[in-house]
Write a protein that holds these residues in place. Structure first.
Motif, PDB file in Angstrom:
ATOM      1  N   VAL A  98      46.953  48.836  44.039  1.00  0.00           N
ATOM      2  CA  VAL A  98      46.484  47.738  43.189  1.00  0.00           C
ATOM      3  C   VAL A  98      45.131  47.227  43.677  1.00  0.00           C
ATOM      4  O   VAL A  98      44.179  47.097  42.903  1.00  0.00           O
ATOM      5  N   TYR A  99      45.030  46.949  44.979  1.00  0.00           N
ATOM      6  CA  TYR A  99      43.769  46.444  45.532  1.00  0.00           C
ATOM      7  C   TYR A  99      42.659  47.493  45.391  1.00  0.00           C
ATOM      8  O   TYR A  99      41.512  47.152  45.090  1.00  0.00           O
ATOM      9  N   LYS A 100      43.012  48.749  45.618  1.00  0.00           N
ATOM     10  CA  LYS A 100      42.026  49.827  45.485  1.00  0.00           C
ATOM     11  C   LYS A 100      41.456  49.857  44.066  1.00  0.00           C
ATOM     12  O   LYS A 100      40.239  49.964  43.863  1.00  0.00           O
ATOM     13  N   THR A 101      42.334  49.730  43.060  1.00  0.00           N
ATOM     14  CA  THR A 101      41.902  49.747  41.661  1.00  0.00           C
ATOM     15  C   THR A 101      41.014  48.557  41.343  1.00  0.00           C
ATOM     16  O   THR A 101      39.959  48.696  40.705  1.00  0.00           O
ATOM     17  N   VAL A 102      41.447  47.374  41.787  1.00  0.00           N
ATOM     18  CA  VAL A 102      40.678  46.152  41.503  1.00  0.00           C
ATOM     19  C   VAL A 102      39.306  46.205  42.173  1.00  0.00           C
ATOM     20  O   VAL A 102      38.285  45.852  41.559  1.00  0.00           O
ATOM     21  N   ILE A 103      39.258  46.674  43.406  1.00  0.00           N
ATOM     22  CA  ILE A 103      37.975  46.762  44.117  1.00  0.00           C
ATOM     23  C   ILE A 103      37.048  47.777  43.436  1.00  0.00           C
ATOM     24  O   ILE A 103      35.854  47.536  43.265  1.00  0.00           O
ATOM     25  N   GLU A 104      37.608  48.922  43.020  1.00  0.00           N
ATOM     26  CA  GLU A 104      36.791  49.920  42.312  1.00  0.00           C
ATOM     27  C   GLU A 104      36.266  49.355  40.995  1.00  0.00           C
ATOM     28  O   GLU A 104      35.107  49.581  40.624  1.00  0.00           O
ATOM     29  N   ASN A 105      37.092  48.601  40.283  1.00  0.00           N
ATOM     30  CA  ASN A 105      36.657  47.975  39.037  1.00  0.00           C
ATOM     31  C   ASN A 105      35.544  46.960  39.289  1.00  0.00           C
ATOM     32  O   ASN A 105      34.586  46.860  38.509  1.00  0.00           O
ATOM     33  N   GLU A 106      35.684  46.201  40.380  1.00  0.00           N
ATOM     34  CA  GLU A 106      34.654  45.215  40.731  1.00  0.00           C
ATOM     35  C   GLU A 106      33.334  45.907  41.031  1.00  0.00           C
ATOM     36  O   GLU A 106      32.262  45.463  40.594  1.00  0.00           O
ATOM     37  N   GLY A 113      30.792  40.205  37.048  1.00  0.00           N
ATOM     38  CA  GLY A 113      30.222  39.370  38.102  1.00  0.00           C
ATOM     39  C   GLY A 113      31.074  38.200  38.537  1.00  0.00           C
ATOM     40  O   GLY A 113      30.641  37.367  39.339  1.00  0.00           O
ATOM     41  N   LYS A 114      32.298  38.094  38.018  1.00  0.00           N
ATOM     42  CA  LYS A 114      33.166  36.972  38.395  1.00  0.00           C
ATOM     43  C   LYS A 114      33.669  37.121  39.831  1.00  0.00           C
ATOM     44  O   LYS A 114      33.717  38.212  40.384  1.00  0.00           O
ATOM     45  N   THR A 115      34.069  35.986  40.409  1.00  0.00           N
ATOM     46  CA  THR A 115      34.684  35.999  41.736  1.00  0.00           C
ATOM     47  C   THR A 115      36.079  36.625  41.601  1.00  0.00           C
ATOM     48  O   THR A 115      36.886  36.191  40.774  1.00  0.00           O
ATOM     49  N   ILE A 116      36.360  37.654  42.414  1.00  0.00           N
ATOM     50  CA  ILE A 116      37.644  38.364  42.305  1.00  0.00           C
ATOM     51  C   ILE A 116      38.675  37.676  43.191  1.00  0.00           C
ATOM     52  O   ILE A 116      38.453  37.487  44.389  1.00  0.00           O
ATOM     53  N   GLN A 117      39.816  37.315  42.600  1.00  0.00           N
ATOM     54  CA  GLN A 117      40.853  36.583  43.321  1.00  0.00           C
ATOM     55  C   GLN A 117      42.235  37.206  43.080  1.00  0.00           C
ATOM     56  O   GLN A 117      42.414  37.983  42.137  1.00  0.00           O
ATOM     57  N   VAL A 118      43.185  36.825  43.941  1.00  0.00           N
ATOM     58  CA  VAL A 118      44.557  37.320  43.777  1.00  0.00           C
ATOM     59  C   VAL A 118      45.086  36.887  42.413  1.00  0.00           C
ATOM     60  O   VAL A 118      45.683  37.673  41.674  1.00  0.00           O
ATOM     61  N   VAL A 119      44.856  35.612  42.069  1.00  0.00           N
ATOM     62  CA  VAL A 119      45.159  35.119  40.721  1.00  0.00           C
ATOM     63  C   VAL A 119      43.828  34.744  40.084  1.00  0.00           C
ATOM     64  O   VAL A 119      43.108  33.908  40.599  1.00  0.00           O
ATOM     65  N   PRO A 120      43.424  35.424  39.005  1.00  0.00           N
ATOM     66  CA  PRO A 120      44.266  36.257  38.130  1.00  0.00           C
ATOM     67  C   PRO A 120      44.145  37.767  38.335  1.00  0.00           C
ATOM     68  O   PRO A 120      44.950  38.508  37.784  1.00  0.00           O
ATOM     69  N   HIS A 121      43.126  38.259  39.078  1.00  0.00           N
ATOM     70  CA  HIS A 121      42.777  39.677  38.987  1.00  0.00           C
ATOM     71  C   HIS A 121      43.838  40.618  39.558  1.00  0.00           C
ATOM     72  O   HIS A 121      44.210  41.603  38.904  1.00  0.00           O
ATOM     73  N   ILE A 122      44.326  40.340  40.766  1.00  0.00           N
ATOM     74  CA  ILE A 122      45.370  41.200  41.351  1.00  0.00           C
ATOM     75  C   ILE A 122      46.653  41.105  40.526  1.00  0.00           C
ATOM     76  O   ILE A 122      47.281  42.117  40.189  1.00  0.00           O
ATOM     77  N   VAL A 123      47.033  39.875  40.176  1.00  0.00           N
ATOM     78  CA  VAL A 123      48.251  39.663  39.384  1.00  0.00           C
ATOM     79  C   VAL A 123      48.147  40.354  38.026  1.00  0.00           C
ATOM     80  O   VAL A 123      49.104  40.987  37.553  1.00  0.00           O
ATOM     81  N   ASN A 124      47.009  40.271  37.393  1.00  0.00           N
ATOM     82  CA  ASN A 124      46.841  40.922  36.085  1.00  0.00           C
ATOM     83  C   ASN A 124      46.936  42.441  36.177  1.00  0.00           C
ATOM     84  O   ASN A 124      47.477  43.098  35.283  1.00  0.00           O
ATOM     85  N   GLU A 125      46.398  43.017  37.257  1.00  0.00           N
ATOM     86  CA  GLU A 125      46.491  44.466  37.454  1.00  0.00           C
ATOM     87  C   GLU A 125      47.957  44.879  37.621  1.00  0.00           C
ATOM     88  O   GLU A 125      48.406  45.886  37.060  1.00  0.00           O
ATOM     89  N   ILE A 126      48.722  44.099  38.394  1.00  0.00           N
ATOM     90  CA  ILE A 126      50.158  44.370  38.568  1.00  0.00           C
ATOM     91  C   ILE A 126      50.868  44.273  37.223  1.00  0.00           C
ATOM     92  O   ILE A 126      51.672  45.139  36.849  1.00  0.00           O
ATOM     93  N   LYS A 127      50.538  43.238  36.471  1.00  0.00           N
ATOM     94  CA  LYS A 127      51.169  42.988  35.174  1.00  0.00           C
ATOM     95  C   LYS A 127      50.913  44.165  34.220  1.00  0.00           C
ATOM     96  O   LYS A 127      51.829  44.648  33.540  1.00  0.00           O
ATOM     97  N   GLU A 128      49.661  44.607  34.171  1.00  0.00           N
ATOM     98  CA  GLU A 128      49.299  45.717  33.273  1.00  0.00           C
ATOM     99  C   GLU A 128      50.080  46.983  33.625  1.00  0.00           C
ATOM    100  O   GLU A 128      50.529  47.715  32.733  1.00  0.00           O
ATOM    101  N   ARG A 129      50.248  47.236  34.916  1.00  0.00           N
ATOM    102  CA  ARG A 129      50.978  48.430  35.353  1.00  0.00           C
ATOM    103  C   ARG A 129      52.467  48.321  35.001  1.00  0.00           C
ATOM    104  O   ARG A 129      53.103  49.314  34.644  1.00  0.00           O
TER     105      ARG A 129
END
Length: 543
Positions: A98-106, A113-129
């Motif tokens: 999950v973190y690997k995907t989010v970091i690659e997307n960033e 250009g938004k600040t990447i955070q556990v909520v919502p970005h990590i949580v949303n990636e988990i949700k989508e999966r």
């Protein structure tokens, strides 16, 4: 007509790990599948590894390989064996992935250009999966690894909390598996660990709809009522998971407690009466079989038998279909190396040499194979077991005394087994699909076809000219020695695009080595054909 909305059952655990969340999830899924529901399963692993592929079997247990070549948690094996289905890489993911995907997307600028955070970005990636894994299913059962309160599991629990609000009450059902310890000195079952675990789950914002109590002794109705009141759960939603004679009895134990009624009520499911006659019959044959057979299991990870979980379960499946108890005699290949094979193998009906990596214990496996071949004992060699059966034959029948695999001796004058890269380079075989592991090696991972030879043990077992089985290895049988092997009594009976997939000894009652891992496709209701045939041959040998 609109597509039916997927319902979700989330399975969490408290107090400690290894309580049986995977078996609980698989058992609920089995019961629902037998009501006619389309059931999917998903395992969420909170560890930071991207997948278990590089983890030691001693650390993590078996790495289970899916049809599409994903290296996953061993719980996926339980799901496949219980639900009689084939899963993919979409049925398991980790915090690391999950973190690997989010970091690659960033890095690609996908978040503008938004600040990447556990909520919502990590949580949303988990949700989508999670949502993606539930597509096309009536019900998706989602198991969260680890224990409630673990810091690495918090983003997953936050995702579950949010999904309840987004999807509505009739779409989400939360099952919490917890420990009900028996204190021998006091002669009592203690409920406080369960109460504290539920309190922690509620603090995070999740109220369980059902509690599954892991207990070693019977649980009285008074204790169940006490837990229901203290944890604010309906009495009929407190289910006991007592130790069972076999894991395949767990769905039947749950069914006796009417586990599906509260689930079906909450999720508004119409059909809640599973048809479990065939399952019940097989479980009865596991617990009270008419016959028995003794199989030597020659391996080197015997300190942690979870390393061979799929294979030991596959032997149970075969035994159930043959109405026979398979008694496994665990044989440490290093001890065979020290003391000789006869000391450990002279009282068994069949000999199985399992796969593995590394040089330790290899010579003991070769001695075990030689004993099986010369003493005419039914033999099954899997992956490395097949490769070593060829090395043994080359040494002791062809007279190539220094024959070996380049995995163990890079300078062997007779490389019976060599790296797959060399085969691909020599043959220019573009049709050979391979994967590069994170450690840099070339692997064959996942399902491949295999042509079976007529009148062979392999063909007889599968009754098909073409079969499909799963692989996890980077060394291959060297075709340079094919003619010498076949002219001296070792047949090549399985092939895939020129690769040797199976070997048999002609002058032997039943001898089979396979490059693939048949255990990965064995199910309680559909035992793997090669393992079934091996156990049947061992039973004939006993008689």
């Amino acid at each position: 007509m609109s597509e039916k909305k997927t319902k979700y059952i989330f399975v969490t655990g408290g107090v400690l790990s290894s309580l049986g969340k995977g078996i609980t999830a698989a058992s609920i899924g089995t019961l629902l599948k037998h009501t006619g529901q389309r059931v999917g399963v998903l395992k969420l692993d909170p560890y930071i590894n991207v997948d278990p592929g590089t983890m030691s079997p001693l650390e993590h247990g078996e790495v289970f390989v899916t049809k599409d070549g994903a290296e996953t948690d061993l719980d996926l094996g339980h799901y496949e064996r219980f639900l009689d289905t084939s899963l993919t890489q979409n049925n398991n993911f980790t915090t690391g992935l999950v973190y690997k995907t989010v970091i690659e997307n960033e890095r690609k600028g996908k978040y503008l250009g938004k600040t990447i955070q556990v909520v919502p970005h990590i949580v949303n990636e988990i949700k989508e999966r999670i949502v993606r894994a539930g597509e096309g299913k009536d019900i998706l059962i989602v198991e969260l690894g680890g224990t409630t309160g673990d810091i690495e599991g918090l983003p997953f629990l936050e995702t579950i909390r949010q999904m309840k609000h987004e999807l509505g009450k009739s779409t989400v059902f939360n099952v919490h598996v917890t420990l009900l310890p028996y204190i021998k000195a006091a002669g009592e079952l203690k409920t406080k660990p369960t109460q504290h675990s539920v309190q922690e789950l509620r603090r995070i914002g999740i109220a369980p709809h059902m509690l599954v109590l892991r207990a070693e002794v019977p649980v009285s109705s008074d204790i169940k009522r006490k837990i229901a009141y203290s944890c604010d759960v309906d009495e009929d939603s407190v289910i006991v998971a007592e130790d069972a004679a076999t894991i395949y009895q767990v769905p039947l134990n749950f069914l006796r407690q009417d586990i599906l009624t509260p689930i079906c009520k909450q999720l508004e499911l119409e059909e809640c009466q599973p048809k479990m006659d065939e399952w019940t019959d097989l479980v009865h044959k596991i617990i009270m079989p008419k016959e028995e057979v003794k199989i030597a299991f020659v391996g080197k990870y015997l300190d942690l038998k979870e390393s061979y979980k799929s294979l030991t379960e596959a032997l149970i499946h075969a035994g159930a279909h043959l109405d026979s108890r398979v008694n496994i005699k665990w044989v440490d290949s290093e001890k065979v190396e020290e003391d000789g094979a006869a000391k450990y193998l002279n009282d068994v009906d069949g000999i199985l040499v399992a796969g593995g990596f590394g040089e330790r214990g290899v010579e003991g496996k070769i001695l075990s194979i030689q004993y099986a071949r010369e003493e005419k004992i039914p033999f099954l060699g899997i992956c490395l077991g097949m490769q070593l059966s060829m090395v043994e034959f080359a040494r002791n029948v062809l007279g190539l005394k220094e024959a070996n695999s380049v995995e163990f001796n890079e300078n062997t004058p007779d490389p019976i087994i060599y790296l797959i890269d060399e085969f691909i380079d020599a043959a220019g075989a573009k049709q050979i699909r391979t994967t590069t592991s994170p450690m840099g090696g070339t692997l064959r991972l996942g399902e491949y076809e295999c042509e079976t030879k007529e009148d062979s043990n392999l063909r007889e077992a599968y009754d098909a000219p073409m079969i499909f089985e799963r692989h996890r290895h980077r060394y291959e049988a060297n075709p340079k020695y094919r003619e010498a092997l076949e002219s001296n009594g070792m047949d090549i009976t399985g092939e895939s695009h020129g690769l040797i997939e199976a070997v048999e000894v002609v002058d032997h009652p039943w001898f089979l080595g396979v490059q693939f891992h048949p255990e990965f496709t064995s199910r309680l209701q559909n035992a793997n054909p090669s393992i079934l045939a091996f156990v049947e041959a061992s039973m004939k040998n006993r008689k």
